[in-house]
Design an enzyme around this catalytic site. Structure first.
Site, PDB file in Angstrom:
ATOM      1  N   ASP A  76       0.739  -1.346  -0.246  1.00 58.43           N
ATOM      2  CA  ASP A  76      -0.042  -0.211  -0.058  1.00 58.43           C
ATOM      3  C   ASP A  76       0.668   1.214   0.021  1.00 58.43           C
ATOM      4  OD1 ASP A  76       0.766  -0.851   2.725  1.00 58.43           O
ATOM      5  OD2 ASP A  76      -0.686   0.593   3.538  1.00 58.43           O
ATOM      6  N   GLU A 113       0.137  -1.962   5.498  1.00 52.37           N
ATOM      7  CA  GLU A 113       1.315  -1.239   6.305  1.00 52.37           C
ATOM      8  C   GLU A 113       1.066   0.136   6.906  1.00 52.37           C
ATOM      9  OE1 GLU A 113       5.238   0.570   7.679  1.00 52.37           O
ATOM     10  OE2 GLU A 113       3.816   1.170   5.817  1.00 52.37           O
TER      11      GLU A 113
END
Length: 488
Positions: free
Chosen positions: A81, A148
């Site tokens: 991400d 994350e």
């Protein structure tokens, strides 16, 4: 507008081509389907073992090259991400639109949005290792972790037994020439006020106050730079506005990511019509004061106030006052540095998000520390502040730090490789940001871990950029390190 493809011409070609491909795949935190499918298709196209675990992580395995079968298995890890940040005036849908990356002198940046070099360059480099047929390496596992940036959920959900490697190379650091061997742990605090809206006062007028132009940045890497926190600064103005102009607060919205220093905040207030001149003078005076205070670190700071549509209701006066006092009193920024390494932050908090709606106020604070007891101290400070203000406080998403191991075999190897490549010693550091290494190391006991990466400036903000020359050095270093992987 079609995004530029000029970055594909940069060296190393495979890394930049893969990075360009990643910029075309929407991957904001929490929206993992597109990037997951992209990476699964990538692995299967290479005819490599590819699967998605229960936590949403993508794992791709590549066998050792000839003669390297006895090397320890290496896990190459990066997160899928990216932080979706843009300025308020920028039109960009991170769930649909590609990132427009372009060359700006010695750097690559994006057009008014975050670039996604954090952690896209790491992703692209791992993809290049998986593609290459001319590298020497032992068994490789690519671990692409999920979400994350919003809570390290992929790493937290990783189950023991999923991975086979003995060495973890985390490719999520942001200064070339630095090797990270430890990081802070963290925890999220969620503060909630509940209420029912009060009616509007007759004879009042409504204004929208906008505090914009701050640089923001990564709340782990840049919390020590003294940049303004939009939430704290706007509440500073609101406290004066209530006291001097009899203002009432209708709504507030500031920040949108727990690990980004908030760059913008907006409030709607009502004031008696006869106080509007005093109010506008107060806004102008506060802007001048803050611009002077933050001239060096946030030269673009701006505060504006403009008449707006009358809101549906107001926060109850007691809730309003408790909220203003609570945010004003709440710790934000660096608490202390590591005594043995005074240049490194030990503990901090980031008052990241404040948002109101018709029934509640929600505040999100990310607390970090490399010492567990200090993390608990900040939690207690935050809890005490808001309990006194009448709010509820919950803690969640706690994750461990990563304790340095200076006798690490992979550290010795990485230092030796860097010295031979560049005739220089890499800096060995502990980072205040929350790397996934501590969490993965807890799930896979005994991993020998290190983190490194290219030079990325201003991650988590629209000023994010990656230094072109550092990507080449990072790639060469990674390739050489894989060739020198220790034997089992």
């Amino acid at each position: 507008m079609t995004p530029s493809r000029e970055i594909e011409k940069l060296e190393p070609h495979s890394v930049w081509q893969n990075f360009h491909s990643l910029t075309q795949v929407p991957r904001p935190s929490g929206k993992r389907d597109d990037i997951t499918n992209f990476l699964v298709d990538f692995g299967k196209t290479l005819h490599l073992e590819t699967f998605v675990d229960d936590a949403g992580n993508v794992i791709i395995r590549k066998p050792a090259t000839a003669g390297m079968e006895n090397c320890k298995g290496v896990i190459l890890q990066a997160h899928m991400d990216m932080v979706p940040q843009k300025n308020a005036a920028t039109k960009h849908d991170f769930e649909k639109d590609p990132i427009d990356a372009f060359i700006d002198g010695d750097w690559v940046r994006a057009n008014q949005t975050t670039l996604g070099a954090d952690n896209g360059i790491g992703l692209a480099s791992i993809m290049s290792v998986l593609q290459a047929n001319n590298l020497k390496h032992g068994p490789i596992e690519a671990l692409f972790t999920a979400d994350e940036e919003t809570g390290m959920y992929g790493a937290i959900g990783l189950k023991n037994g999923t991975l086979q490697g003995e060495i973890l190379l985390n490719l999520d650091s942001e200064e070339e020439g630095e090797l990270y061997v430890g990081c802070a742990g963290g925890i999220d605090a969620t503060v909630t006020f509940t209420h029912e809206l009060d009616p509007i006062y007759e004879g009042d007028v409504a204004y929208k106050i906008s505090l914009t132009g701050l640089r923001g940045g990564h709340s782990g890497l840049e919390i020590n730079l003294g940049r303004g926190n939009a939430n704290k600064l706007l509440f500073r103005l609101l406290k004066k506005t209530v006291a001097i102009c009899d203002a009432r607060l209708a709504s507030f919205e500031g920040g949108n990511l727990r690990n980004a220093i908030p760059r913008e905040a907006f409030a709607i207030v009502t004031i008696p019509e006869e106080r509007h001149t005093d109010f506008l003078q107060l806004v102008a005076q506060t802007e001048a004061l803050l611009k002077a205070e933050y001239a060096l670190v946030d030269p673009g700071l701006s505060i504006t106030a403009e008449e707006t549509q009358m809101p549906e209701g107001l926060l109850p006066e007691m809730i309003q006052d408790d909220l203003i006092n609570g945010v004003t009193a709440c710790h934000n920024g660096v608490l202390r540095n590591i005594p043995e390494m005074p240049e490194v932050v030990e503990a901090s908090s980031n008052l990241a998000i404040v948002k109101t709606d018709a029934t509640s106020v929600a505040i999100n604070i990310l607390i970090r520390s490399s010492v567990e007891s200090t993390k608990e101290e900040i939690c207690s400070m935050v809890e005490s502040t808001f309990l006194l203000a009448g709010a509820s406080v919950e803690f969640s998403g706690g994750y461990p730090g990563w304790q340095p191991r200076f006798d690490s075999p992979i550290l010795h190897t990485m230092k030796d490789v860097y010295q031979k490549l560049y005739n220089a010693e890499p800096e060995v550091k502990v980072i205040h940001a929350g790397l996934e290494c501590g969490i993965i190391g807890a799930a896979v006991p005994g991993l020998d871990m290190i983190s490194f990466g290219p030079t990325i400036s201003h991650p988590h903000s629209p000023d994010e950029k990656v230094e072109i020359a550092s990507v080449q050095k990072f790639w060469d270093y990674l390739v050489s390190a894989l060739e020198k992987t220790p034997i089992k």
